[in-house]
Design a protein around this motif. Structure first.
Motif, PDB file in Angstrom:
ATOM      1  N   LEU A 189       0.853  -1.188   0.053  1.00  0.00           N
ATOM      2  CA  LEU A 189       0.290   0.124   0.207  1.00  0.00           C
ATOM      3  C   LEU A 189       1.119   1.317   0.619  1.00  0.00           C
ATOM      4  O   LEU A 189       1.830   0.707   0.629  1.00  0.00           O
ATOM      5  CB  LEU A 189      -1.003  -0.250   1.192  1.00  0.00           C
ATOM      6  N   LYS A 190       0.222   2.474  -0.348  1.00  0.00           N
ATOM      7  CA  LYS A 190       1.064   3.599  -0.060  1.00  0.00           C
ATOM      8  C   LYS A 190       1.764   3.883   0.507  1.00  0.00           C
ATOM      9  O   LYS A 190       3.295   4.365   0.518  1.00  0.00           O
ATOM     10  CB  LYS A 190      -0.440   5.101  -0.622  1.00  0.00           C
ATOM     11  N   GLN A 191       0.988   3.749   1.824  1.00  0.00           N
ATOM     12  CA  GLN A 191       2.474   4.059   3.376  1.00  0.00           C
ATOM     13  C   GLN A 191       3.320   3.607   3.209  1.00  0.00           C
ATOM     14  O   GLN A 191       4.552   3.991   3.142  1.00  0.00           O
ATOM     15  CB  GLN A 191       1.493   4.097   4.153  1.00  0.00           C
ATOM     16  N   GLU A 192       3.549   2.428   2.884  1.00  0.00           N
ATOM     17  CA  GLU A 192       4.620   1.176   2.790  1.00  0.00           C
ATOM     18  C   GLU A 192       5.325   1.607   1.655  1.00  0.00           C
ATOM     19  O   GLU A 192       6.508   1.842   1.765  1.00  0.00           O
ATOM     20  CB  GLU A 192       4.277  -0.294   3.391  1.00  0.00           C
ATOM     21  N   PHE A 193       5.248   2.197   0.697  1.00  0.00           N
ATOM     22  CA  PHE A 193       5.895   2.494  -0.844  1.00  0.00           C
ATOM     23  C   PHE A 193       6.507   3.450  -0.035  1.00  0.00           C
ATOM     24  O   PHE A 193       7.799   3.826  -0.286  1.00  0.00           O
ATOM     25  CB  PHE A 193       4.936   3.089  -1.956  1.00  0.00           C
ATOM     26  N   LEU A 194       5.874   5.099   0.796  1.00  0.00           N
ATOM     27  CA  LEU A 194       6.217   5.561   0.672  1.00  0.00           C
ATOM     28  C   LEU A 194       7.736   5.452   1.645  1.00  0.00           C
ATOM     29  O   LEU A 194       9.283   6.653   1.771  1.00  0.00           O
ATOM     30  CB  LEU A 194       5.391   7.037   0.839  1.00  0.00           C
ATOM     31  N   GLN A 195       7.072   4.615   2.435  1.00  0.00           N
ATOM     32  CA  GLN A 195       8.642   4.585   3.799  1.00  0.00           C
ATOM     33  C   GLN A 195      10.136   3.878   2.880  1.00  0.00           C
ATOM     34  O   GLN A 195      10.930   4.839   3.323  1.00  0.00           O
ATOM     35  CB  GLN A 195       7.931   3.136   4.115  1.00  0.00           C
ATOM     36  N   ARG A 196       8.849   2.996   1.876  1.00  0.00           N
ATOM     37  CA  ARG A 196      10.754   2.780   1.168  1.00  0.00           C
ATOM     38  C   ARG A 196      11.102   3.788   0.625  1.00  0.00           C
ATOM     39  O   ARG A 196      11.905   3.814  -0.101  1.00  0.00           O
ATOM     40  CB  ARG A 196      10.048   1.670   0.020  1.00  0.00           C
ATOM     41  N   ALA A 197      10.581   4.689  -0.323  1.00  0.00           N
ATOM     42  CA  ALA A 197      11.159   5.839  -1.581  1.00  0.00           C
ATOM     43  C   ALA A 197      11.933   6.550  -0.445  1.00  0.00           C
ATOM     44  O   ALA A 197      13.010   7.117  -1.295  1.00  0.00           O
ATOM     45  CB  ALA A 197       8.940   6.403  -2.263  1.00  0.00           C
ATOM     46  N   THR A 198      11.891   6.939   0.744  1.00  0.00           N
ATOM     47  CA  THR A 198      12.917   7.754   1.637  1.00  0.00           C
ATOM     48  C   THR A 198      13.824   6.828   1.348  1.00  0.00           C
ATOM     49  O   THR A 198      15.098   8.376   1.380  1.00  0.00           O
ATOM     50  CB  THR A 198      12.655   7.613   2.973  1.00  0.00           C
ATOM     51  N   LYS A 199      14.230   5.731   1.156  1.00  0.00           N
ATOM     52  CA  LYS A 199      16.018   5.321   0.343  1.00  0.00           C
ATOM     53  C   LYS A 199      15.947   5.832  -1.334  1.00  0.00           C
ATOM     54  O   LYS A 199      17.551   5.069  -1.132  1.00  0.00           O
ATOM     55  CB  LYS A 199      15.357   3.993   0.645  1.00  0.00           C
ATOM     56  N   VAL A 200      15.566   6.447  -1.558  1.00  0.00           N
ATOM     57  CA  VAL A 200      16.067   6.544  -2.615  1.00  0.00           C
ATOM     58  C   VAL A 200      16.507   8.465  -2.487  1.00  0.00           C
ATOM     59  O   VAL A 200      15.818   9.243  -2.091  1.00  0.00           O
ATOM     60  CB  VAL A 200      15.016   6.841  -4.285  1.00  0.00           C
ATOM     61  N   ASP A 201      17.206   8.608  -3.381  1.00  0.00           N
ATOM     62  CA  ASP A 201      18.193   9.466  -3.169  1.00  0.00           C
ATOM     63  C   ASP A 201      17.112  10.948  -3.345  1.00  0.00           C
ATOM     64  O   ASP A 201      16.767  10.791  -4.211  1.00  0.00           O
ATOM     65  CB  ASP A 201      19.740  10.209  -3.963  1.00  0.00           C
ATOM     66  N   GLY A 202      17.410  11.582  -2.424  1.00  0.00           N
ATOM     67  CA  GLY A 202      16.764  12.976  -2.409  1.00  0.00           C
ATOM     68  C   GLY A 202      14.546  12.742  -2.396  1.00  0.00           C
ATOM     69  O   GLY A 202      14.259  14.067  -2.046  1.00  0.00           O
ATOM     70  N   MET A 203      14.775  11.859  -1.999  1.00  0.00           N
ATOM     71  CA  MET A 203      13.120  11.842  -1.873  1.00  0.00           C
ATOM     72  C   MET A 203      12.679  12.397  -0.266  1.00  0.00           C
ATOM     73  O   MET A 203      13.262  11.505   0.741  1.00  0.00           O
ATOM     74  CB  MET A 203      12.505  10.225  -1.896  1.00  0.00           C
ATOM     75  N   TYR A 204      11.646  13.340  -0.301  1.00  0.00           N
ATOM     76  CA  TYR A 204      11.430  13.788   0.882  1.00  0.00           C
ATOM     77  C   TYR A 204       9.921  13.382   1.380  1.00  0.00           C
ATOM     78  O   TYR A 204       8.984  13.573   0.267  1.00  0.00           O
ATOM     79  CB  TYR A 204      11.600  15.226   0.617  1.00  0.00           C
ATOM     80  N   VAL A 205       9.681  13.026   1.879  1.00  0.00           N
ATOM     81  CA  VAL A 205       8.120  12.244   2.370  1.00  0.00           C
ATOM     82  C   VAL A 205       7.394  12.727   3.435  1.00  0.00           C
ATOM     83  O   VAL A 205       7.449  12.332   4.645  1.00  0.00           O
ATOM     84  CB  VAL A 205       8.235  10.749   2.507  1.00  0.00           C
TER      85      VAL A 205
END
Ligand code: SF4
Length: 615
Positions: A189-205
């Motif tokens: 789901l979106k929340q988990e995706f956003l969590q993982r996305a914080t590992k991508v350079d420059g991604m701010y949630v």
């Protein structure tokens, strides 16, 4: 809301410049929908003519579509006549390529280049029938992604975005879309995706950070939750020669602001002007090779038919291979009558041979940017140019037959006095006198000097981020002082509206408390604030008052160096220590040499813990 093509074609007859909405241009990328694709609606919160002139949009549109699994389509802010038609006919906002409503995309991405376009972002979301606030959107809505220059302080807009990409996107955005596809395929789901996305350079949630305020409205704390990083390090492209660059950009039907080939030559700047955000946030300095640029230029001309190539950078004369590049390009551009323009030429590196080379195809006026009239203030801003440099550059221009000089200045700079203001028309007068004393002056010819003055806006990640903006009355007083100090009819004075720069300053140094102001502004129909015919400052005063938010707190306040700033959670490479050091040097009026002369340890060469050489 469903998109009705027949109805759309009917309403096209009722709007100005229907070419803004139809797509189908030469160079457009139209992909058919495929299983497993990630669809991205790339939105520019201003008109087609402005959006289609934005280099960042061209690069990212191409970089995303270069991936087979990504379908990226464009959308621009509809002008008021089209907006009225959409609302009247209950039609949703759509993309140009396939006329698909934004709400049907996986990701809706906004490029934010100017703070006065924030209300357009909200208006586009509402026209797409997408809730404005991230907290009000469930899984059924697209992921709302923000990017662009303004994200170096995205706090005023943080509540509207699910995720914000800070830095250069051509490599990280395709990776983020890859992660999105992987998570979707895993049923995450979106929340988990956003969590993982914080590992991508420059991604701010933004939703993963708790913000607390002190009673005086300043930040008390900015706390990451659920394992989100305390600092978000901006993403950069290490090797510009290898990175994606559009060699077949779209050729718009309408004439756009920049109707020519834009060739980015390098990123970053070695100069360190203390008011300039781009000069800081695009560090470390990275060049593209002359061979690569020449090849790109050949392809771009072949694929577009444009007859002008603009070599883009923050200070073109600092490009180490400029003579080689212009020599290589002139070998074929002259014959094809293709003009090469060199915007952003510094006065202290304006040479006769260069001017003769690039001016060989088309005569035009000359623009210099001293930014301050007095040497004292030029040292405060670390411009590192002297009056002698300016007059010498004018000599080169006069020898090249130029008799129209445009000079850029900034009004309201830190430590500025009335003497500094009066020094601007005095410098312009010296140039006029210099022309009439010049051996290059052609008989019976005269000179026009245009003094164009903007208002100082304190920007995040600059040494001047702590200094307040003058209030409007003071800015207008200084504009009048300048006008009344002009002693030659050959000098004309243009200035920026102080009321516009004030709103820019508020959002440039704003925090999340401004999202409530933006929601109210949207509710009252504010949009296209960057257009004179729509900008209504008195309405903005009313909105801030009704929301109980003080404009002066954000625009005018002198901020102590030890205060927690709304953008302190972002690492742009240039360290806070370096910026404080530079801010103190500006008060003393001492300069810092450029990076070629000596590294002043701004920290950009250690971005993300990777040591690199800047030059
Ligand atoms: S690390 Fe040094 S050379 Fe590199 S951009 Fe900063 S000041 Fe310039």
């Amino acid at each position: 809301m469903k998109f009705n093509l027949n109805l759309f074609e009917k309403i096209l007859n009722n709007v100005d410049k229907p070419g803004r909405y139809i797509g189908g241009e030469f160079g457009e990328t139209v992909k058919s929908k495929i299983d497993g694709e990630v669809s991205v609606a790339f939105c520019f919160p201003d008109t087609y003519e402005i959006g289609m002139s934005n280099l960042g949009m061209k690069i990212l549109y191409g970089a995303l579509n270069a991936e087979d699994f990504i379908r990226c389509e464009r959308c621009f802010a509809p002008w008021i006549d089209m907006e009225a038609q959409l609302r009247e006919n209950n039609l949703p906002l759509f993309t140009l390529e396939s006329k698909t409503p934004l709400s049907e995309f996986d990701v809706v991405a906004f490029s934010m280049q100017y703070e006065l376009c924030y209300t357009n972002v909200l208006n586009m979301l509402s026209l797409a029938d997408i809730p404005l606030l991230a907290k009000d959107r469930d899984e059924s809505y697209p992921l709302i992604l923000g990017g662009g220059h303004c994200t170096y302080n995205s706090e005023p807009m943080a509540d509207f975005f699910d995720i914000i990409s800070i830095g250069e996107g051509e490599i990280v955005l395709p990776s983020l879309m890859g992660l999105y596809r992987q998570c979707r395929d895993e049923g995450v789901l979106k929340q988990e995706f956003l969590q993982r996305a914080t590992k991508v350079d420059g991604m701010y949630v933004p939703s993963l950070y708790e913000v607390e305020y002190k009673d005086d409205g300043t930040l008390k704390s900015f706390t990451p939750k659920n394992g989100a990083p305390a600092k978000i390090t901006k993403a950069i492209v290490e090797n510009l020669d290898e990175a994606y660059y559009p060699s077949n950009p779209i050729v718009p039907y309408l004439s756009t602001i920049h109707d020519r080939i834009m060739l980015e030559v390098f990123r970053g700047c070695i100069r360190g002007c203390r008011f300039c955000q781009a000069g800081m946030v695009y560090r470390p300095y990275r060049e593209k090779s002359a061979d690569k640029l020449n090849l790109l230029a050949v392809d771009c001309v072949k694929n577009t038919g444009y007859n002008e190539i603009s070599l883009l950078s923050l200070s073109i004369s600092d490009y180490s291979e400029l003579p080689k590049l212009t020599d290589e390009m002139l070998k074929w551009t002259d014959e094809k009558k293709i003009n090469i323009s060199l915007p952003s030429m510094r006065v202290d590196s304006f040479y006769k041979d260069l001017m003769e080379k690039v001016m060989s195809v088309r005569q035009s006026g000359i623009t210099f940017a001293p930014e301050a009239g007095s040497q004292r203030l030029r040292d405060v801003i670390n411009k590192n140019i002297s009056e002698e440099d300016i007059l010498k550059a004018c000599d080169v221009a006069f020898a090249g037959g130029k008799d129209a000089i445009k000079l850029y200045f900034i009004n309201g700079l830190p430590t500025e006095t009335d003497e500094d203001i009066v020094a601007i028309p005095q410098l312009a007068k010296k140039i006029v006198d210099h022309y009439f004393a010049s051996p290059y002056r052609q008989k019976g010819k005269s000179i026009s000097v245009t003094v164009s003055v903007s208002c100082f806006v304190p920007k995040p990640f600059t040494p001047f981020q702590w200094f307040g903006q003058n209030n409007i009355e003071e800015l207008i007083r200084k504009q009048k002082l300048l006008s009344t100090s002009i002693e030659s009819k050959r000098i004309s004075h243009k200035w920026h509206e102080a009321k516009v720069s004030r709103l820019e300053a508020i959002f440039s140094r704003g925090n999340r408390r401004l999202s409530e102001v933006l929601v109210e502004a949207h509710r009252r129909g504010m949009r296209f604030d960057s257009w004179d015919e729509f900008y209504d400052y008195s309405k903005w005063i009313q909105i801030f008052d009704d929301c109980g938010v003080a404009m002066s707190f954000y625009a005018e306040r002198e901020i102590p160096f030890d205060e927690l700033l709304p953008w302190d959670h972002i690492d742009c490479g240039v360290s806070k220590e370096f910026l404080i050091k530079e801010a103190k040097k500006s008060i003393e009026g001492t300069v810092t040499p450029d990076c070629r002369t000596q590294c002043s340890g701004c920290g950009a060469n250690k971005l993300g813990g990777v040591r690199r050489c800047c030059l």
